[in-house]
Write an enzyme that holds these catalytic residues in place. Sequence first.
Site, PDB file in Angstrom:
ATOM      1  N   ASP A   1      34.974  50.914  35.542  1.00 57.66           N
ATOM      2  CA  ASP A   1      34.564  50.647  34.167  1.00 57.66           C
ATOM      3  C   ASP A   1      33.180  51.212  33.857  1.00 57.66           C
ATOM      4  O   ASP A   1      32.562  50.845  32.852  1.00 57.66           O
ATOM      5  CB  ASP A   1      34.556  49.134  33.901  1.00 57.66           C
ATOM      6  CG  ASP A   1      35.951  48.565  33.691  1.00 57.66           C
ATOM      7  OD1 ASP A   1      36.899  49.352  33.537  1.00 57.66           O
ATOM      8  OD2 ASP A   1      36.096  47.322  33.682  1.00 57.66           O
TER       9      ASP A   1
ATOM     10  N   ASP B   1      38.130  34.570  39.951  1.00 54.64           N
ATOM     11  CA  ASP B   1      38.651  34.338  41.290  1.00 54.64           C
ATOM     12  C   ASP B   1      38.955  32.864  41.525  1.00 54.64           C
ATOM     13  O   ASP B   1      40.011  32.500  42.050  1.00 54.64           O
ATOM     14  CB  ASP B   1      37.670  34.861  42.345  1.00 54.64           C
ATOM     15  CG  ASP B   1      36.223  34.483  42.056  1.00 54.64           C
ATOM     16  OD1 ASP B   1      35.963  33.717  41.119  1.00 54.64           O
ATOM     17  OD2 ASP B   1      35.339  34.969  42.789  1.00 54.64           O
TER      18      ASP B   1
END
Length: 495
Positions: free
Chosen positions: A92, A240
Amino acid sequence: MILEWICIVIYSASLLMILFYSFSQLNLLINYLKAQKKNKQATVSVQQTDDLPYVTIQLPVFNELYVMERLLDNMAFLEYPKDKLEIQVLDDSTDESVEITALKVKKLQELGFDVSHIQRENRTSYKAGALKEGLKIAKGDFIAIFDADFLPEADWLLKTIGHFKNPKVGVVQTRWSHLNRDYSILTQVQAFALDAHFTLEQVGRNSKGHFINFNGTAGIWRKQTIFDAGNWQGDTLTEDLDLSYRAQLKNWKFVYLEDVTTPAELPMVISAARSQQFRWNKGGAENFQKMFRKVLSSKNLSFKTKFHGILHLLNSTMFLNVLIVAILSIPMLYIKNEYEHLRIYFIVMSFFVISTIIFFICYWFMYRNIYGGGFKNFVTYIGMFFTFFSIAMGFSLHNSIAVIEGHLGKRSEFVRTPKFNLAAVGSNWKTNKYLRKKVSPNVIIEGLLMLYFMFGLYSAFIVGDQGGDFGLFPFHLMLVIGFGFVFFSSLTDKQ
């Protein structure tokens, strides 16, 4: 007297929360010691000649100029059949690192590696969005994930993939180790805290079947588990932890391997540590709001698993409780010595001392396991523990702001932690282009809190009519040291 009782109630509630958390840590220590006596989680190693499954390695990166070449070189050294391995660079980035990465990817392709350079038009959902995008075209049935500064050993995949022979296993997580542990007091304190998490907490929970978390990197997922749990979602800053809980609520088993370590880089300057701490602590609060009802209402979980799960999700909220106790401790010192009839109550409410002793015992076993026992190491540990405790309290304002924002649902950008590659750049790390140069306004408040707790030290000598009250003196001294360290480090590093 009404104001005094309000202080007492809030102070007591925060102390009780800290005490409950310390008891949970003590229970995890007992679990950890029992797990140590039994056979440790055996590493199911396999050979390259075995019938191995196809694995996709995902490398989510954003503006990682200083570590990209090292990262991709490390991936090339992994011992795994090339025809069973795919590498996705989920890039990104918006700077010149894109070109460096593209050249490195091309070289690996020429060497016969199946590696792709995937770029999105925008950073929607940040890391979670990048992982989800790569998952759409991932060839592997198993997805290994590494952040840009992680350098797995060559046999990492061979030590982890074998655990998936058990069809109930959805995740294998390995322990982090630290490339620059001894660089400074800041890195030593961070290593100390992470070592406690990756030994005491992860083993203590996993050994009894309680929920643990995939730590965002240095782990491997069964792709089916990700889909079954609802895929990556970007509505929290700790995607996560979010996916970990959703997967375990779906009854997927997590395996934690304490003996398989993956070295990485700790933030070396306080601005980098601030951004990482803010993201982790705000994300923890966001996940509490998202998950606690699901955990409590689950019919498949035992009371103990729910208890540890809720306190795990409230982990970051402990910073808020510590800050409340710290700020109110000085008014409480005056209240205690003003109202004689409350002295017995204050003796009973000395929970912070009990909690500190419990943490001291728990972390000693962790420290001894890594560095060994003996008198010399114990003395070193005492200094390290109180340094850690002081600096952790010094971060309590910064982390409490993150926690409050998380609980209130205030959205914020995913701020990456700058990487340095100290071995390559050496003393030139200060020229790192990703370092923040603007001092946070909160630093001023941290400086004022340092002065406030200096007043607490002074107050110990003047309260009461019997020569002062020094019960809180060590606590206030650690607060002065902690907030002083954070304040002056922030100013001198100009971060």
